[in-house]
Motif scaffolding. Structure first.
Motif, PDB file in Angstrom:
ATOM      1  N   GLN A  31       7.150   5.108  20.043  1.00 50.83           N
ATOM      2  CA  GLN A  31       8.561   4.990  19.668  1.00 50.83           C
ATOM      3  C   GLN A  31       8.956   6.047  18.652  1.00 50.83           C
ATOM      4  O   GLN A  31      10.066   6.573  18.690  1.00 50.83           O
ATOM      5  N   MET A  32       8.041   6.362  17.737  1.00 51.66           N
ATOM      6  CA  MET A  32       8.345   7.386  16.734  1.00 51.66           C
ATOM      7  C   MET A  32       8.592   8.739  17.404  1.00 51.66           C
ATOM      8  O   MET A  32       9.558   9.448  17.095  1.00 51.66           O
ATOM      9  N   ILE A  33       7.724   9.108  18.339  1.00 50.53           N
ATOM     10  CA  ILE A  33       7.874  10.395  19.030  1.00 50.53           C
ATOM     11  C   ILE A  33       9.124  10.387  19.915  1.00 50.53           C
ATOM     12  O   ILE A  33       9.905  11.336  19.920  1.00 50.53           O
ATOM     13  N   VAL A 170      14.017  10.586  10.643  1.00 43.22           N
ATOM     14  CA  VAL A 170      12.607  10.192  10.544  1.00 43.22           C
ATOM     15  C   VAL A 170      12.379   9.112   9.478  1.00 43.22           C
ATOM     16  O   VAL A 170      11.705   8.112   9.757  1.00 43.22           O
ATOM     17  N   PRO A 171      12.933   9.226   8.260  1.00 44.99           N
ATOM     18  CA  PRO A 171      12.775   8.109   7.316  1.00 44.99           C
ATOM     19  C   PRO A 171      13.401   6.818   7.846  1.00 44.99           C
ATOM     20  O   PRO A 171      12.865   5.728   7.625  1.00 44.99           O
ATOM     21  N   GLY A 172      14.524   6.952   8.575  1.00 41.78           N
ATOM     22  CA  GLY A 172      15.137   5.766   9.167  1.00 41.78           C
ATOM     23  C   GLY A 172      14.257   5.135  10.224  1.00 41.78           C
ATOM     24  O   GLY A 172      14.158   3.902  10.322  1.00 41.78           O
ATOM     25  N   LEU A 173      13.594   5.965  11.025  1.00 41.26           N
ATOM     26  CA  LEU A 173      12.681   5.441  12.042  1.00 41.26           C
ATOM     27  C   LEU A 173      11.490   4.744  11.402  1.00 41.26           C
ATOM     28  O   LEU A 173      10.999   3.740  11.917  1.00 41.26           O
ATOM     29  N   LEU A 174      11.018   5.272  10.282  1.00 41.90           N
ATOM     30  CA  LEU A 174       9.920   4.609   9.564  1.00 41.90           C
ATOM     31  C   LEU A 174      10.345   3.204   9.147  1.00 41.90           C
ATOM     32  O   LEU A 174       9.591   2.239   9.325  1.00 41.90           O
ATOM     33  N   PRO A 289      20.045  -5.466  13.425  1.00 44.05           N
ATOM     34  CA  PRO A 289      20.526  -5.341  12.033  1.00 44.05           C
ATOM     35  C   PRO A 289      20.090  -4.041  11.367  1.00 44.05           C
ATOM     36  O   PRO A 289      20.862  -3.439  10.614  1.00 44.05           O
ATOM     37  N   THR A 290      18.846  -3.592  11.649  1.00 41.81           N
ATOM     38  CA  THR A 290      18.381  -2.346  11.022  1.00 41.81           C
ATOM     39  C   THR A 290      19.122  -1.136  11.591  1.00 41.81           C
ATOM     40  O   THR A 290      19.476  -0.205  10.854  1.00 41.81           O
ATOM     41  N   LEU A 291      19.367  -1.149  12.903  1.00 43.83           N
ATOM     42  CA  LEU A 291      20.072  -0.020  13.517  1.00 43.83           C
ATOM     43  C   LEU A 291      21.528   0.062  13.066  1.00 43.83           C
ATOM     44  O   LEU A 291      22.052   1.144  12.814  1.00 43.83           O
TER      45      LEU A 291
END
Length: 364
Positions: A31-33, A170-174, A289-291
């Motif tokens: 998912q990160m990639i 990227v910090p948001g994906l973390l 909620p996070t998105l």
């Protein structure tokens, strides 16, 4: 010693459960990639056409400025009607250089070029306009023309001078992946033992309900921090996102955020009746909620007041401030004290509720 036994037993269980290992290690990496490449707010190769009515050296230099930009791709199709090309989405912009453009430039007189933009997507239209302005400024620098401007704004972009969207994403994906994975992992821990009938062994054990909860959280906490390390390494090595702040501080808050997600999952597990309900609630209460409400993609300041108040109960809202502050701004612990207190508060509440509900179940 008994607590150590619970932790060891849980470690063995995780290592023997193939599905848990996939959720823990493979899913966040993929998912990160995938999200890191897909969630890109920049627009590249915007297809435009150009009408040059001046046919001068200056007009040709302006065209070359657009051709040299990575943002634009010049389409040469004189046979097609302009409106038709916009309707068919063949182009998203059209530049018109008027007759007398070079004359006005030579006389240092104000001059204009027309730039028509497809605004059916307003966000894209704003970005295309900004790219066109940047290209125009670059053209003026190249030819050394300085026209009179009443107030000149010297723009300086701090912390992300190249305005790379990966620095933002990227910090948001973390934050998104860690809250989702940690909550999912522990959301089925207790309810699975209820369904399998192994909870009886815990009922007759001398351990307090708090010790059982902690014993189940600790192995997942250590493995979650390991997964967080992999995600950070992918962000740094693959997407070139810097870590300007303290690594130790970043790990401290990553540890705290994982504890928040795991304790939230444990609370869900203590309340749910089946694994399916627990898993569904864990997904619904973390991803959307996070998105939407944590400031990951949409700015909180532009939301209605009601949604802004609701966002205060989303843990990712606080971790986003922390992780962006450390990775991009080199924030210190004192500067991140308020969001860290919020995460400590969430973790404490979730563990207390989990312990009370689990204690009630054991006493039945």
């Amino acid at each position: 010693m008994a607590l150590l036994g619970i932790i060891t037993k849980e470690f063995y269980h995780i290592m023997r459960d193939f599905r848990t290992l996939i959720i823990l290690f493979l899913m966040p990496l993929l998912q990160m990639i995938m999200f890191g490449y897909a969630l890109n707010l920049e627009i590249q190769q915007v297809r435009i056409t150009i009408d040059d009515h001046d046919h001068s050296e200056y007009s040709r230099q302006l065209i070359r400025a657009f051709q040299g930009s990575n943002f634009f791709k010049i389409i040469n199709d004189d046979d097609q009607d302009l409106e038709v090309q916009f309707f068919k989405r063949a182009i998203r912009g059209h530049l018109t250089i008027p007759d007398g453009f070079a004359k006005s430039m030579n006389e240092n007189q104000p001059t204009q070029v027309d730039f028509m933009i497809d605004a059916s997507n307003s966000n894209d239209a704003i970005l295309i306009e900004q790219y066109a302005m940047q290209t125009l400024l670059h053209f003026k620098e190249l030819i050394g023309v300085k026209q009179y401007v009443p107030v000149e704004i010297n723009q300086v972009f701090r912390f992300n001078p190249e305005l790379k969207s990966t620095y933002f994403m990227v910090p948001g994906l973390l934050a998104l992946l860690m809250i989702m994975i940690t909550t999912m992992l522990t959301s089925i821990t207790l309810v699975r033992e209820k369904e399998m009938g192994t909870m009886t062994l815990l009922k007759i054990s001398p351990l307090h309900s708090f010790e059982i909860i902690i014993g189940k959280v600790v192995p997942y906490l250590l493995l979650s921090v390991l997964v967080g390390t992999i995600i950070i390494l992918v962000g740094v090595l693959l997407f070139q996102v810097p870590v300007r702040g303290s690594i130790l501080l970043l790990y401290f808050f990553l540890f705290l955020y994982c504890l928040t997600g795991l304790s939230f999952g444990m609370m869900i597990s203590s309340l749910a009746k089946t694994q399916q309900v627990a898993m569904l609630f864990a997904l619904m209460s973390t991803i959307l909620p996070t998105l939407i409400l944590a400031g990951f993609i949409f700015p909180l300041a532009s939301m209605p007041k009601l949604l802004q108040y609701i966002s205060y109960i989303i843990p990712a809202r606080y971790f986003l401030v922390i992780v962006r502050g450390i990775m991009l701004k080199d924030n210190t612990f004192i500067e991140l004290l308020k969001p860290s207190l919020a995460l400590i508060g969430f973790s404490s509440i979730f563990i207390i509720v989990s312990t009370k509900k689990f204690k009630t179940y054991l006493e039945q």
